[in-house]
Write an enzyme that holds these catalytic residues in place. Structure first.
Site, mmCIF file in Angstrom:
data_model
loop_
_atom_site.group_PDB
_atom_site.id
_atom_site.type_symbol
_atom_site.label_atom_id
_atom_site.label_comp_id
_atom_site.label_asym_id
_atom_site.label_seq_id
_atom_site.Cartn_x
_atom_site.Cartn_y
_atom_site.Cartn_z
ATOM 1 N N ASP A 80 4.997 -2.230 0.580
ATOM 2 C CA ASP A 80 4.937 -1.028 -0.240
ATOM 3 C C ASP A 80 5.089 0.176 0.700
ATOM 4 O O ASP A 80 4.918 0.054 1.918
ATOM 5 C CB ASP A 80 3.639 -0.967 -1.048
ATOM 6 C CG ASP A 80 3.756 -0.017 -2.237
ATOM 7 O OD1 ASP A 80 4.708 0.790 -2.263
ATOM 8 O OD2 ASP A 80 2.898 -0.066 -3.130
HETATM 9 C C1 BGC Z 1 4.085 2.468 -5.120
HETATM 10 C C2 BGC Z 1 5.233 1.536 -5.410
HETATM 11 C C3 BGC Z 1 6.520 2.301 -5.427
HETATM 12 C C4 BGC Z 1 6.688 2.975 -4.085
HETATM 13 C C5 BGC Z 1 7.979 3.745 -3.928
HETATM 14 C C6 BGC Z 1 4.325 3.338 -3.916
HETATM 15 O O1 BGC Z 1 3.412 4.380 -3.886
HETATM 16 O O2 BGC Z 1 2.898 1.741 -4.949
HETATM 17 O O3 BGC Z 1 5.022 0.872 -6.628
HETATM 18 O O4 BGC Z 1 7.590 1.469 -5.744
HETATM 19 O O5 BGC Z 1 5.608 3.883 -3.898
HETATM 20 O O6 BGC Z 1 7.926 4.929 -4.619
#
Ligand code: BGC
Length: 763
Positions: free
Chosen positions: A707
């Site tokens: 993530d």
């Molecule tokens: C989230 C993800 C997301 C990523 C990209 C993170 O803060 O947990 O689900 O895809 O950011 O924006």
């Protein structure tokens, strides 16, 4: 077709008929509206107050009729051209229903003032009920609608105290409910929320006749609500979570706020209905059970017949619309495994099917099926066979119906004289600290806990011989060299760069993957979801906002999810993006998790089936789907460092199960690991889960991304097989580790290979 035309040149090349754009096109918006109706749940409808008869006059109370929440915030937000609120939706039905405008305009004015003062959508107090308008509204009509909304966002959990009543009504909301119920004969409630909230206040109030759970229904959610109120659509959603009487009734509540450092999952496998239907005395805590939902029409089931064949159980039946409205019904199949040495839930969902739109009097035959091995339990204590999926001897009963409660036992049972070991697996990801876990009688069992071990999985990558002449990646596409030979040309620096995220281009604001100019590896872009394609806000280009995941799961309609997956993938492609960070399928363990709206359900079976359907729809378009967050992201507070402490069995049967179904059914090209820690080891460094379970046991052959900005050490992630670090890597640290010998070129190359396989797959 030129390979990587879109990622490389970012052309304005529309995908619709006659060169029209499909991003936020009428067809997709209509799909969003249909899904909002199919995912809405009619919770109550005494005296058939709904649908409103033509010409009904209504007074609509509550700021939520204006302050409509289309979906949650953060990466799950979608930038749209407009959001239709409930008042606007009703006004479009002016031939069918008359709205008391003065009251709605009072709320409109209130909401606009709040926005101007800087209040955030869905996050400010309910307006006081205007005494003078209340009297006038009462003169105007005897029918009122109460609207309630809730908003939530990633990186923050909902609270449940005086400052932020997510679960319960606020004082102002309660005053509104009292004022309305004291003054109107027919009262209808509309809930525009992203997760379970208190439902007792209307379920047990005779002065409230009807209630619809709208969830957060996307950009046309307000019109969808109006469609259902006037009967242009018949809500056919069913609950994917249990509505309990109080927040405290959820087994996760007791420990939710215990610590910011960890969460003990000591209710174990007894999450949601598995808890309420099994643990003595807990059935009474349920207001609306899992699977529940009414309709404007009625259905009957007949000719139910079950049999087994080739390790599967099949149930066929006929569903007939016995009422006066067109509608759809959801058939749910549950099994009950024999209580033996391993504790068991009373019932577990194993299959479901939704009918087509049935006309009054019309029938449809359905066939539901599931694999017998799906009824096995994971034996993490060695009661029968350690680390194995086991079918204990005894009788497995089947129940068919319209909720976990409204079921009838089928005249068929599957019987085993002896235990059957279905699969001998491994002990992976065991907890170090979970002291106890719940059993089916509500008591607790002590768990053996061992110190954390970081299993290492040998890297068997072998470099091929480097080619004599330099080759570009397109040569792999053209079959001039194979991928391993291509990789053999990469320098250490290039390997280290490729396993990290790349700067965004075009409409992406979440960065890309690839991007090596020397060998013409394109920079393929990611984009967020899951309620639509979240294009870079400043571009001004808008996309379709679909209902949130909980609403989509409540449709119980896998074909519809496939269609939404396809629509979202087309919007991704049209905007020259390649990787849609969708679907999200963590389990609804607590009503307070700030991201519940992005996730499907408390049940892993429906979560897995919905995710698989989305992935099929998305990947059909050669857009990469990314199921996330693997795994146990069930709380947002301290989300980078909170340790989810969970037994191996609950991991396998509840928290990983949806991912397992999705991986085995739809082969996603990529999976995103979660921010949190799982039993002492961060998800992105958790080799036992990544290499052991995901790749080793389930045969996942796609790539893994971390993530975004997760703060975990890149070197450990590479060693664990988390192929790429987003949104950027730590190439210098990787180079140092190579020099020091704590990381090998092979460990990097195996990650790079999986990244390149993904890039070769996209168009
Ligand atoms: C989230 C993800 C997301 C990523 C990209 C993170 O803060 O947990 O689900 O895809 O950011 O924006």
């Amino acid at each position: 077709m030129v390979k990587w035309l879109r990622p490389t040149y970012l052309p304005c090349y529309p995908l619709g008929d006659n060169h029209s754009r499909i991003t936020e096109c009428d067809k997709h918006i209509q799909l969003s509206r249909t899904a909002a109706c199919e995912g809405s749940i009619l919770l109550k409808n005494d005296n058939s107050v709904l649908p409103f008869k033509k010409g009904t006059k209504v007074a609509v109370f509550g700021k939520a009729q204006i302050d409509y929440v289309k979906g949650g915030g953060g990466s799950g937000n979608v930038h749209v051209s407009y959001v239709r609120n409930i008042y606007e939706g009703l006004k479009l039905k002016k031939d069918q229903v008359d709205v008391f405008d003065a009251l709605s305009l009072y709320y409109q004015n209130y909401v606009e003032c709040q926005y101007k003062a800087g209040a955030q959508l869905g996050m400010f107090d309910e307006a006081p009920v205007p005494e003078n308008l209340l009297g006038k509204a009462k003169e105007y009509t005897d029918t009122a609608v109460i609207t309630i909304c809730r908003y939530s966002c990633e990186n923050e959990d909902r609270k449940n105290d005086g400052t932020d009543n997510y679960f319960y009504l606020s004082d102002a909301e309660q005053k509104m409910v009292t004022a309305v119920t004291e003054n109107f004969t027919n009262v209808v409630v509309l809930l525009n929320v992203g997760a379970m909230i208190d439902t007792s206040w209307f379920a047990y109030n005779d002065r409230i006749s009807s209630a619809i759970m709208l969830w957060q229904g996307g950009m046309e959610g307000g019109l969808a609500a109006a469609d259902m109120l006037v009967g242009d659509a018949n809500p056919s959603g069913k609950l994917v979570d249990t509505c309990a009487k109080t927040f405290e009734d959820y087994p996760s509540s007791a420990g939710f706020h215990e610590s910011e450092e960890y969460v003990q999952y000591d209710e174990d496998i007894f999450v949601g209905y598995r808890y309420f239907e099994t643990i003595p005395g807990k059935k009474e805590c349920v207001v609306y059970p899992f699977g529940y939902g009414l309709s404007y029409t009625t259905f009957s089931f007949s000719d139910i017949f079950a049999f087994n064949n080739e390790n599967k159980i099949f149930v066929t039946l006929t569903v007939t619309n016995t009422g006066a409205h067109v509608g759809k019904e959801v058939v749910q199949l549950y099994y009950s495994a024999p209580l033996g040495k391993i504790t068991k839930p009373a019932k577990e969902l194993c299959a479901f099917a939704k009918t087509k739109l049935l006309q009054p009097g019309e029938s449809q035959e359905l066939c539901l099926s599931f694999a017998i091995k799906d009824m096995a339990s994971f034996d993490d204590m060695g009661d029968i066979a350690r680390s194995s999926y086991v079918l204990e001897k005894g009788t497995y009963k089947l129940y068919i119906g319209t909720s976990v409660r409204e079921v009838a036992e089928i005249d068929y049972a599957y019987h085993l004289e002896e235990h059957v070991i279905i699969e001998k697996l491994h002990s992976y990801g065991a907890p170090e600290k979970l002291k106890r876990r719940m059993l089916s009688d509500g008591s607790y069992q002590t768990l053996e806990c061992a110190p954390i071990t970081r299993t290492t999985f040998p890297c068997d990558y072998q470099f091929a011989k480097a080619p004599e002449a330099e080759h570009k990646l397109i040569d792999v596409v053209d079959g001039k060299i194979d991928l391993d030979t291509f990789i053999a040309q990469l320098t250490d620096e290039e390997l280290c760069n490729l396993v990290g995220g790349q700067p965004p281009t075009g409409l992406s604001d979440t960065c890309g993957m690839g991007n090596l100019k020397r060998l013409e590896i394109p920079n393929v872009m990611t984009i967020d979801g899951p309620a639509g394609v979240r294009l870079r806000r400043l571009s001004g280009i808008k996309s379709t906002a679909f209902p949130v995941a909980t609403a989509l799961a409540s449709t119980w309609n896998v074909n519809l999810l496939e269609e939404i997956g396809r629509a979202g993938a087309l919007e991704t492609k049209e905007n020259n993006l390649s990787i849609w960070l969708t679907p999200a399928l963590n389990i609804h363990r607590s009503p307070l998790c700030g991201r519940n709206f992005e996730y499907y359900s408390e049940d892993p079976h429906i979560s897995g089936k919905m995710a698989a359907a989305m992935v099929r729809g998305i990947q059909e378009q050669n857009i990469v789907a990314v199921p996330k967050h693997f795994a146990c992201n069930n709380k947002e507070t301290n989300r980078f460092w909170s340790d989810s402490i969970v037994s191996e069995r609950a991991l396998r049967e509840i928290y990983l199960k949806g991912f397992e179904i999705c991986v085995k059914e739809s082969k996603p090209r990529m999976i995103m690991t979660s921010y949190n820690i799982i039993n002492g080891i961060a998800a992105s460094e958790n080799a036992e889960l990544i290499q052991g379970i995901l790749r080793g046991e389930w045969g996942f052959d796609g790539m893994l991304t971390s993530d975004w900005e997760n703060g975990k050490p890149h070197v450990q992630e590479v060693i664990a097989g988390n192929d790429i670090k987003m949104d950027k890597g730590e190439p210098d640290k990787l180079m140092n580790a190579l020099k020091e010998g704590t990381l090998t070129r092979e460990e990097l190359a195996v990650c790079v290979k999986r990244i390149l396989e993904m890039i070769l797959w996209v168009e």
